[in-house]
Enzyme design. Sequence first.
Site, PDB file in Angstrom:
ATOM      1  N   ASP A   6     -37.264  45.989 -29.713  1.00 17.13           N
ATOM      2  CA  ASP A   6     -36.800  47.347 -29.919  1.00 17.13           C
ATOM      3  C   ASP A   6     -36.564  47.911 -28.512  1.00 17.13           C
ATOM      4  O   ASP A   6     -37.170  47.428 -27.541  1.00 17.13           O
ATOM      5  CB  ASP A   6     -37.876  48.141 -30.673  1.00 17.13           C
ATOM      6  CG  ASP A   6     -37.490  49.589 -30.888  1.00 17.13           C
ATOM      7  OD1 ASP A   6     -36.326  49.847 -31.264  1.00 17.13           O
ATOM      8  OD2 ASP A   6     -38.340  50.468 -30.671  1.00 17.13           O
ATOM      9  N   ASP A   8     -36.098  51.746 -27.391  1.00 21.92           N
ATOM     10  CA  ASP A   8     -36.799  52.988 -27.059  1.00 21.92           C
ATOM     11  C   ASP A   8     -38.283  52.874 -27.417  1.00 21.92           C
ATOM     12  O   ASP A   8     -38.641  52.601 -28.552  1.00 21.92           O
ATOM     13  CB  ASP A   8     -36.160  54.166 -27.798  1.00 21.92           C
ATOM     14  CG  ASP A   8     -34.680  54.331 -27.443  1.00 21.92           C
ATOM     15  OD1 ASP A   8     -34.307  54.039 -26.288  1.00 21.92           O
ATOM     16  OD2 ASP A   8     -33.903  54.738 -28.325  1.00 21.92           O
TER      17      ASP A   8
END
Length: 181
Positions: A6, A8
Amino acid sequence: MLILLDRDGVINEDRADFVKSPEELVFIPGSLEAIARLNNAGHLVAVVTNQSCIGRGIITEDQLTAIHSKLHDNLRAVKAHLDAIFVAPDAPWAATQMRKPGPGMMLKAMDRFRQASGETVLIGDSPGDMEAAFVAGCHRVLVQTGKGQRTQRAGLAPHLLPVSVARDLEQAVDYVLEERF
């Protein structure tokens, strides 16, 4: 092995108001070097990121390209790279299976790199990350950066377990390199 990250909260600081420009992309200490360690160990590394800021009309795809150019430039500076970036631009109210917690990005990445789910790890910071990886059949590592501590305090649904928990991407990479997940 295919390592899905991922963005952020894992590579860069999460922002409640979204990363809208290259200047707002602030890297979590050690995250870029952790990606370099994965590269040096011969792993495929790809980002799988929800970017609803596009679907919400907050930024354009060109702005996202500029943000990701900064990511690529900073990775090159530490002799690291990403093999791909998969983006789900869907707004939450118009979500497709590509948007996490849907497994679409993970399935697309595994197909592109011809990797089985048992040879794929997702490193993320949210329940949606863990759900998407579970549905795709991937190993799961929750980092405590970004939304990770809040996710851990709230507890994960029992069907998502087991999930390894790491302090940050650096420690998650330790787990991958030691195959402790």
